[in-house]
Enzyme design. Structure first.
Site, PDB file in Angstrom:
ATOM      1  N   HIS A 121       1.023  -0.964  -0.124  1.00 42.52           N
ATOM      2  CA  HIS A 121      -0.520   0.153  -0.036  1.00 42.52           C
ATOM      3  C   HIS A 121       1.180   0.962  -0.064  1.00 42.52           C
ATOM      4  CE1 HIS A 121      -3.539  -2.368   0.055  1.00 42.52           C
ATOM      5  NE2 HIS A 121      -3.002  -2.914   2.037  1.00 42.52           N
ATOM      6  N   HIS A 160      -6.539  -6.941  -0.344  1.00 41.53           N
ATOM      7  CA  HIS A 160      -6.458  -5.574  -0.371  1.00 41.53           C
ATOM      8  C   HIS A 160      -5.371  -5.916  -2.036  1.00 41.53           C
ATOM      9  CE1 HIS A 160      -6.906  -6.396   3.738  1.00 41.53           C
ATOM     10  NE2 HIS A 160      -7.975  -5.727   3.600  1.00 41.53           N
TER      11      HIS A 160
HETATM   12 ZN    ZN Z   1      -4.361  -7.377   3.092  1.00 38.31          ZN
END
Ligand code: ZN
Length: 309
Positions: A121, A160
């Protein structure tokens, strides 16, 4: 043969009781490797800062380092708490990713980095979602800049979307970024319409999947969409952001993968790496938050992706 790489300071960052991205995650994973596994604990990589400055804006690195020195409590948001050890742990994770890249580049077999904090991320100038430094992107840049490889393909199977890795390589033709992920979901990016920009147009492939997706549909997406795209890029090395939070009982995700599915993912990626890039396969740990299952899931994936030749 598989070699596991971890960093000497990866356990140092501890955001406190109840925070999901905890040292216990890595302790469980490392504790699951008995003496039959080849585990290397590495210290700072000599090219660490030089590589990090290609992945992240030098100013962002400076802000992060200074915030830790000053004793700040957060870097940007409450998803990125800081302790005195956060810089040390994050750079240790990135160093392990570079050492693993060195090993995979030499054609020794598969390398897996058991590290935290995770990285996918983290964008070029932004910490996000427990991630401070993008370990996967650092490994990719190191393979290109230090080892002279021309094309790298990345597949991210964390539940994610890997917004950071996507952003870092979004305008690049030499790095293909592909991802399967729950969608719509955190962090909000990862729609199928995000395909890259400029020279990178067509070099980003997102395969968003609905909450509740199980083994059959997840594996079909890899087989039918991800693997052919990875092969078309003709990579020199296959780099995998390996997150284990699409597991059915993961507290942070809403997908329903079984333990066997992770072995299957490993088999598919191993076959692909053997076919297109002389078996050069590097996997970097991202998420995975079910402490009771995490170690089993990692080992299941690694057994699936063991060199067959
Ligand atoms: Zn994740």
């Amino acid at each position: 043969m598989t070699r596991i790489f971890t960093g000497i300071d990866c356990l140092a960052h501890d955001a406190g009781y109840g925070f999901p991205e905890s040292p216990a995650r890595l302790e469980r994973i490392l504790g699951g490797f008995d003496s039959s596994w080849d585990v290397a604990e590495v210290s700072e990589h000599p090219q660490l800062m030089e590589v990090l400055e290609t992945v992240h804006e030098p100013r962002y690195l400076e802000i992060f380092r200074r915030a830790v020195e000053r004793g700040d409590g957060l870097l940007g948001s409450s998803d990125n708490p800081l302790t005195k050890e956060t810089w040390k742990a994050a750079t240790s994770a990135a160093s392990a990713a570079l050492s693993a890249a060195d090993w995979a580049a030499e054609g020794n077999g598969q390398a897996f980095t058991a590290v935290r904090p995770p990285g996918h991320h983290a964008e070029s100038k932004l910490a996000m979602g427990f991630c401070y430094l993008n370990n996967t992107a650092a490994a990719v840049e190191h393979l290109i800049r230090s080892h002279g490889f021309e094309r790298i393909a990345v597949y991210d199977f964390d539940v994610h979307h890997g917004n950071g890795t996507q952003e870092i390589f979004y305008k690049r033709a030499d790095v293909l970024f592909t991802s399967t992920h729950q969608w719509p979901f955190y962090p909000g990016t990862g729609s199928a319409t995000e395909t890259g920009r400029g020279p990178g147009e067509g070099k980003t492939l997102n395969v968003p999947l609905p909450a509740g997706t199980g083994d059959r549909d997840f594996l079909s997406a890899i087989r039918d969409s991800i693997v052919p795209a990875l092969a078309r890029h003709e990579p020199d090395v296959l780099v995998v952001s390996a997150g284990f939070d699409a597991w059915r009982d993961d507290p942070m995700g809403g997908m329903r993968l079984s333990e066997t599915a992770f072995a299957e993912i490993g088999v598919l990626l191993r076959e692909l790496a053997d076919r297109v890039c002389s078996g050069r396969l590097l996997s970097v740990l991202e998420g995975g938050y079910d402490l009771d299952a995490l170690s089993r899931l990692v080992r299941s994936y690694l057994r699936g992706s063991e060199q067959t030749a």
